[in-house]
Design an enzyme around this catalytic site. Structure first.
Site, PDB file in Angstrom:
ATOM      1  N   ASP A 113       0.713  -1.246  -0.251  1.00 51.36           N
ATOM      2  CA  ASP A 113       0.543  -0.160   0.095  1.00 51.36           C
ATOM      3  C   ASP A 113       0.803   1.377  -0.132  1.00 51.36           C
ATOM      4  O   ASP A 113       1.664   1.472   1.310  1.00 51.36           O
ATOM      5  CB  ASP A 113      -0.851  -0.262   0.905  1.00 51.36           C
ATOM      6  CG  ASP A 113      -2.349   0.895   1.079  1.00 51.36           C
ATOM      7  OD1 ASP A 113      -2.127   1.681   0.025  1.00 51.36           O
ATOM      8  OD2 ASP A 113      -2.750   0.971   1.970  1.00 51.36           O
TER       9      ASP A 113
ATOM     10  N   HIS B  39      -0.880   4.034  -0.352  1.00 49.03           N
ATOM     11  CA  HIS B  39      -1.077   5.189   0.389  1.00 49.03           C
ATOM     12  C   HIS B  39      -1.309   6.260  -0.136  1.00 49.03           C
ATOM     13  O   HIS B  39      -1.767   8.071   0.079  1.00 49.03           O
ATOM     14  CB  HIS B  39      -1.202   5.283   2.240  1.00 49.03           C
ATOM     15  CG  HIS B  39      -2.523   5.383   2.753  1.00 49.03           C
ATOM     16  ND1 HIS B  39      -3.371   6.614   2.260  1.00 49.03           N
ATOM     17  CD2 HIS B  39      -3.182   4.606   3.526  1.00 49.03           C
ATOM     18  CE1 HIS B  39      -4.602   6.542   3.475  1.00 49.03           C
ATOM     19  NE2 HIS B  39      -4.150   5.232   3.994  1.00 49.03           N
TER      20      HIS B  39
ATOM     21  N   GLU C 134      -0.788  -1.159  -3.677  1.00 53.69           N
ATOM     22  CA  GLU C 134      -2.381   0.578  -3.752  1.00 53.69           C
ATOM     23  C   GLU C 134      -1.775   1.668  -3.304  1.00 53.69           C
ATOM     24  O   GLU C 134      -1.504   1.618  -3.092  1.00 53.69           O
ATOM     25  CB  GLU C 134      -3.078  -0.593  -2.371  1.00 53.69           C
ATOM     26  CG  GLU C 134      -4.327  -0.315  -1.926  1.00 53.69           C
ATOM     27  CD  GLU C 134      -4.542  -0.650  -0.606  1.00 53.69           C
ATOM     28  OE1 GLU C 134      -5.906   0.248  -0.422  1.00 53.69           O
ATOM     29  OE2 GLU C 134      -4.988  -1.077  -0.475  1.00 53.69           O
TER      30      GLU C 134
ATOM     31  N   GLU D 219     -10.542   3.388  -2.229  1.00 56.03           N
ATOM     32  CA  GLU D 219     -10.962   3.439  -1.309  1.00 56.03           C
ATOM     33  C   GLU D 219     -11.581   5.202  -0.939  1.00 56.03           C
ATOM     34  O   GLU D 219     -12.023   5.114  -0.299  1.00 56.03           O
ATOM     35  CB  GLU D 219      -9.771   2.855  -0.017  1.00 56.03           C
ATOM     36  CG  GLU D 219      -8.711   4.049  -0.004  1.00 56.03           C
ATOM     37  CD  GLU D 219      -7.565   3.651   1.291  1.00 56.03           C
ATOM     38  OE1 GLU D 219      -8.343   4.132   2.103  1.00 56.03           O
ATOM     39  OE2 GLU D 219      -7.262   2.175   0.924  1.00 56.03           O
TER      40      GLU D 219
ATOM     41  N   ASP E 147     -15.217   1.858  -0.666  1.00 55.06           N
ATOM     42  CA  ASP E 147     -15.635   1.554   0.063  1.00 55.06           C
ATOM     43  C   ASP E 147     -17.587   1.015   0.952  1.00 55.06           C
ATOM     44  O   ASP E 147     -17.517   2.321  -0.060  1.00 55.06           O
ATOM     45  CB  ASP E 147     -14.493   1.762   1.481  1.00 55.06           C
ATOM     46  CG  ASP E 147     -15.129   1.968   2.764  1.00 55.06           C
ATOM     47  OD1 ASP E 147     -16.736   0.980   3.208  1.00 55.06           O
ATOM     48  OD2 ASP E 147     -14.264   1.593   3.978  1.00 55.06           O
TER      49      ASP E 147
ATOM     50  N   HIS F 214     -12.624  -2.269  -0.207  1.00 49.13           N
ATOM     51  CA  HIS F 214     -12.220  -2.492   0.740  1.00 49.13           C
ATOM     52  C   HIS F 214     -13.238  -1.975   2.439  1.00 49.13           C
ATOM     53  O   HIS F 214     -14.409  -1.764   2.305  1.00 49.13           O
ATOM     54  CB  HIS F 214     -11.652  -0.088   1.023  1.00 49.13           C
ATOM     55  CG  HIS F 214     -11.108   0.466   2.276  1.00 49.13           C
ATOM     56  ND1 HIS F 214     -11.186   1.411   3.254  1.00 49.13           N
ATOM     57  CD2 HIS F 214      -9.568   0.417   1.831  1.00 49.13           C
ATOM     58  CE1 HIS F 214     -10.928   1.824   3.655  1.00 49.13           C
ATOM     59  NE2 HIS F 214      -9.506   1.263   3.459  1.00 49.13           N
TER      60      HIS F 214
END
Length: 215
Positions: free
Chosen positions: A17, A19, A43, A69, A91, A118
């Site tokens: 990830d 992020h 990700e 997400e 999500d 997510h």
């Protein structure tokens, strides 16, 4: 990444990830170094604000890329799909619930893109995510937070009358035959946690000079 691959061998997957903490250029520079370790996906290589830069990144990346997400509708995810992202991660708690995420999944299927919803949240969100997962042919994997470090003392299973529907079987969650979402919330446990468990707030991340950084 070498260490987890050596520990897991070639029969288990792991993902990485970013992020959104890399620039497009730095993500492009780092991704080839991860390829020898064969991650399932990387990700959020860039923030969703820079999805218009994603096509160049997917074209040059030797590993599959995932994001979603922080995308909340079919119109939000469409640029990522046209940029040939490999995995979408909407999500359900933010992207319109079961109905909208099921539509997002159907849209992703037309682009041959997989779904990994997510869900670092509680049992209701996870149970709703599973309803989408069980009915989605392009489903890949389900994120969940059972046993994760930030849920110590307040995990998803703590709020259920019967934890069986969210118990793992050889790494899988089984399709429930119980009506509705398949779970029963323990309201007494929820009320008790409201008085004892500290409120969670999204972390504020700052650079060494005190300036604000995107979490």
């Amino acid at each position: 990444m070498r260490r987890p691959r050596e520990a897991l061998g070639n029969d288990l997957d792991f993902a990485v990830d970013f992020h959104g903490r890399f620039t497009d250029a730095n993500a492009a520079r780092l991704l080839p170094h991860l390829a020898p370790y064969n991650p399932l996906f990387v990700e959020e290589p860039v923030l969703p604000e820079y999805t218009h830069r994603l096509r160049d990144l997917t074209a040059s990346s030797p590993v599959p890329l995932a994001l979603g997400e922080r995308l909340y509708s079919r119109t939000d995810v469409l640029p990522a799909l046209t940029a040939q992202v490999a995995v979408l991660q909407p999500d359900l708690s933010h992207a319109g619930g079961i109905s909208e995420v099921r539509r997002i999944a159907a849209l992703a299927e037309t682009f041959d893109v997989l779904m990994a919803p997510h869900c670092p949240l509680g049992p209701v969100s996870l149970a709703a995510s599973l309803q989408v997962a069980f009915g989605t042919p392009n489903f890949l994997i389900q994120e969940q937070s059972i046993g994760i470090h930030y849920n110590v003392g307040a995990g998803p299973l703590d709020y259920l009358v019967d934890t069986t529907p969210l118990r793992f079987h050889d790494g899988h969650l089984l399709r429930t035959t119980v009506p509705g979402l398949g779970i029963e919330v323990d309201e007494k446990a929820v009320r008790a946690a409201d008085n004892t468990v500290a409120d969670w707030h999204n972390p504020v991340w700052r650079r060494t000079d005190g300036s604000f950084a995107e979490w």
